[in-house]
Design an enzyme around this catalytic site. Structure first.
Site, PDB file in Angstrom:
ATOM      1  N   ASP A   1     -50.495  43.192 -50.191  1.00 40.40           N
ATOM      2  CA  ASP A   1     -51.876  42.754 -50.286  1.00 40.40           C
ATOM      3  C   ASP A   1     -52.310  42.693 -51.746  1.00 40.40           C
ATOM      4  OD1 ASP A   1     -54.553  42.229 -49.905  1.00 40.40           O
ATOM      5  OD2 ASP A   1     -55.054  44.238 -49.166  1.00 40.40           O
TER       6      ASP A   1
ATOM      7  N   ASP B   1     -56.808  36.886 -52.500  1.00 41.62           N
ATOM      8  CA  ASP B   1     -56.587  37.978 -51.546  1.00 41.62           C
ATOM      9  C   ASP B   1     -55.599  37.539 -50.476  1.00 41.62           C
ATOM     10  OD1 ASP B   1     -56.720  40.277 -50.067  1.00 41.62           O
ATOM     11  OD2 ASP B   1     -58.705  39.894 -49.234  1.00 41.62           O
TER      12      ASP B   1
END
Length: 418
Positions: A271, A30
C-alpha cells in the site's frame, strides 16, 4: 500514461488535470484504495482536524463551476452503485426517488446521492462527478490523452483528509481501471525521504504496456487472491532476515501473513497510502528483540518517546555525515512467496531523526506494530520501505515485481525530469 510523482511529507503526489479548461489538482497516489477524489470548492471545502495543513500552498482544490465539461453522475451509472457499495447498493438511489423498475434497468437519471468513504481514521463525504481528465502519454509530456467522463469524488467535507487521493486499486472506480489499464499494470520508483518537498526531482509513475514490458529480470511474487477483498493488492511474506551472510538470522513469520481465513482476514497488503510497514504481534516484538540483541549502540529512549517509534539508537558518524554510517546497522531482508528476496536499501529501515550532534546521530527503526483488531490484513508493506525500489504491478499475470535501484538516477527518472 507517464506522470512524475512529487514527494510530500508522508506520501507521493500526482497532479491531475481535470476539467475544461484544465485545473491542476495535486492528490496522493494510493494503491490501497479505489476511489479518486479531490477537494471541491475554493471556499466551501471543509476539512475537520486538519490544522497542520492550514494555509499549506501545496493543497489545490477543484471548482466544478469553472469547468464547462463537469456533470453530476446519475443513478444509472455503474460507478454510482460501486461508490455506494453495501448490502443493498440500490438503496441510496431508491431514497433519492428512483423506482425499482428504473433501478433494475439502469435508466434512472436522478443525481447519484452523496457518498461517504473511509480511510482508517479519515472520512470523506462528497458527490460522484464526471469531467475530462488529461494524462501524459509520453515521458516528455508532448503526447496528451483526454479521458472524457472520468468519474471521481467531489469532496465538500472531510475528516483528517486535507489532500485528495488517486485510487490505484483493482476496482472499477480506480484511475487505472477507468483508463483501461487494469488488465495491464503499472510501476513506480519512489524517491527517498530526503527529496521531500523538493520541486526539482520526481519519482516516475508508468501505467500501461511500458510498465511491465522487458521486466522479466525482476523477481516476481504472486498476488494473493482475497475473495472477500478483491480490489486490494496482497502478497505473502514468508520470513525476514536480519543481517547478511552466515551471521544473518532468519525470523519465521506467522502463516496469516501469507494466508487468509474464511472471512478474508490475513495476507500482507502492499500500500503506497500507508507510510510505514506494519507487522503483527508477537512477530513484530520478536523482530525488535533480534535487532536489539545484535546492535551494540546505545538506545535513544528519549527519541522513542518523542517520535513514537519503538527502536532508536545513537549511531556514530564520521565528520557529522550521516550517510556513511549505514554499515553500522544490520540489513533487513524481506522474503516473499516464490523465493523472492528483497534486501531493503540502506535508509529504508533506520532513518536519522535529526542532524548529527557530538559525533553521533539518532536513527530509529521506521516499522510499526499492526493494530490488533482481528480483521483486515495481517500486515502492510508501506511506501517508506518501497523507496529506491522499482515496484511493478503486473496485473495481466497477477504478480508484483521488485528491483532495488537508485530512483533518482534511473533512466525513467531522467526521461521524466526536464
Amino acid at each position: 500514461m507517464m506522470e512524475p510523482l512529487r514527494e510530500l511529507r508522508d506520501g507521493y503526489i500526482i497532479s491531475l488535470n481535470l476539467g475544461s479548461p484544465p485545473q491542476v489538482i495535486q492528490v496522493y497516489l494510493d494503491t490501497g484504495s479505489d476511489l479518486t477524489w479531490v477537494p471541491c470548492g475554493n471556499l466551501s471545502f471543509n476539512c475537520i482536524d486538519c490544522q497542520e495543513y492550514t494555509n499549506n500552498p501545496t493543497i489545490s482544490r477543484y471548482s466544478p463551476l469553472h469547468s464547462s465539461s463537469c456533470i453530476r453522475d446519475s443513478c444509472a451509472s455503474q460507478l454510482c452503485i460501486d461508490v455506494h457499495s453495501s448490502d443493498n447498493p440500490y438503496d441510496p438511489c431508491n431514497i433519492a426517488g428512483c423506482s425499482l423498475t428504473s433501478l433494475m434497468k439502469g435508466v434512472c437519471s436522478r443525481p447519484c446521492p452523496s457518498f461517504v468513504y473511509t480511510y482508517g481514521e479519515g472520512v470523506v463525504s462528497g458527490t460522484l462527478t464526471r469531467d475530462t481528465l488529461r494524462v501524459h502519454g509520453s515521458a516528455s509530456g508532448d503526447v496528451t490523452r483526454e479521458v472524457t467522463s472520468f468519474g471521481f469524488g467531489c469532496a465538500g467535507s472531510t475528516y483528517r483528509e486535507p489532500i485528495g487521493i488517486a485510487g490505484f486499486g483493482k476496482g472499477s472506480l480506480s484511475l487505472p481501471s477507468q483508463l483501461g489499464f487494469i488488465q495491464k499494470g503499472f510501476s513506480h520508483c519512489f524517491l527517498a525521504f530526503k527529496f521531500a518537498n523538493n520541486p526539482n526531482v520526481s519519482s516516475p509513475l508508468v501505467v500501461g504496456d511500458l510498465a511491465i514490458s522487458s521486466k522479466e529480470h525482476l523477481e516476481f511474487t504472486p498476488m494473493l487472491k482475497n475473495l472477500m477483498y478483491p480490489n486490494y493488492y496482497y502478497i505473502g511474506l514468508e520470513g525476514i532476515t536480519v543481517g547478511t551472510g552466515t551471521s544473518g538470522s532468519l525470523i519465521q513469520v506467522p502463516s496469516n501473513l501469507r494466508e487468509f481465513d474464511s472471512s478474508g482476514n490475513g495476507g500482507m497488503l502492499i500500500d503506497s497510502g500507508t507510510t510505514y510497514t506494519h507487522l503483527p504481534q508477537p512477530f513484530y516484538s520478536q523482530l525488535l528483540s533480534k535487532l536489539e540483541s545484535i546492535i551494540n549502540h546505545p538506545r535513544a529512549t528519549e527519541a522513542e518517546a518523542q517520535t513514537g517509534f519503538d527502536l532508536c539508537f545513537r549511531v556514530p558518524c564520521i565528520n557529522n555525515i550521516t550517510n556513511v554510517d549505514d554499515h553500522l546497522l544490520p540489513s533487513i531482508t524481506f522474503h516473499f512467496m516464490n523465493n523472492v528476496s528483497l534486501v531493503l536499501p540502506q535508509g529504508n529501515s533506520f532513518y536519522a531523526m535529526g542532524a548529527p550532534r557530538n559525533g553521533t546521530v539518532v536513527k530509529c527503526l521506521l516499522f510499526q506494530s499492526m493494530d490488533d483488531e482481528g480483521y483486515g490484513p495481517a500486515g502492510v508493506f508501506g511506501s517508506f520501505q518501497q523507496q529506491n525500489v522499482e515496484v511493478v504491478y503486473d496485473l495481466e499475470n497477477q504478480r508484483i515485481g521488485f528491483q532495488t535501484m537508485d530512483c533518482a538516477s534511473s533512466s525513467a527518472f531522467q526521461q521524466l525530469h526536464n
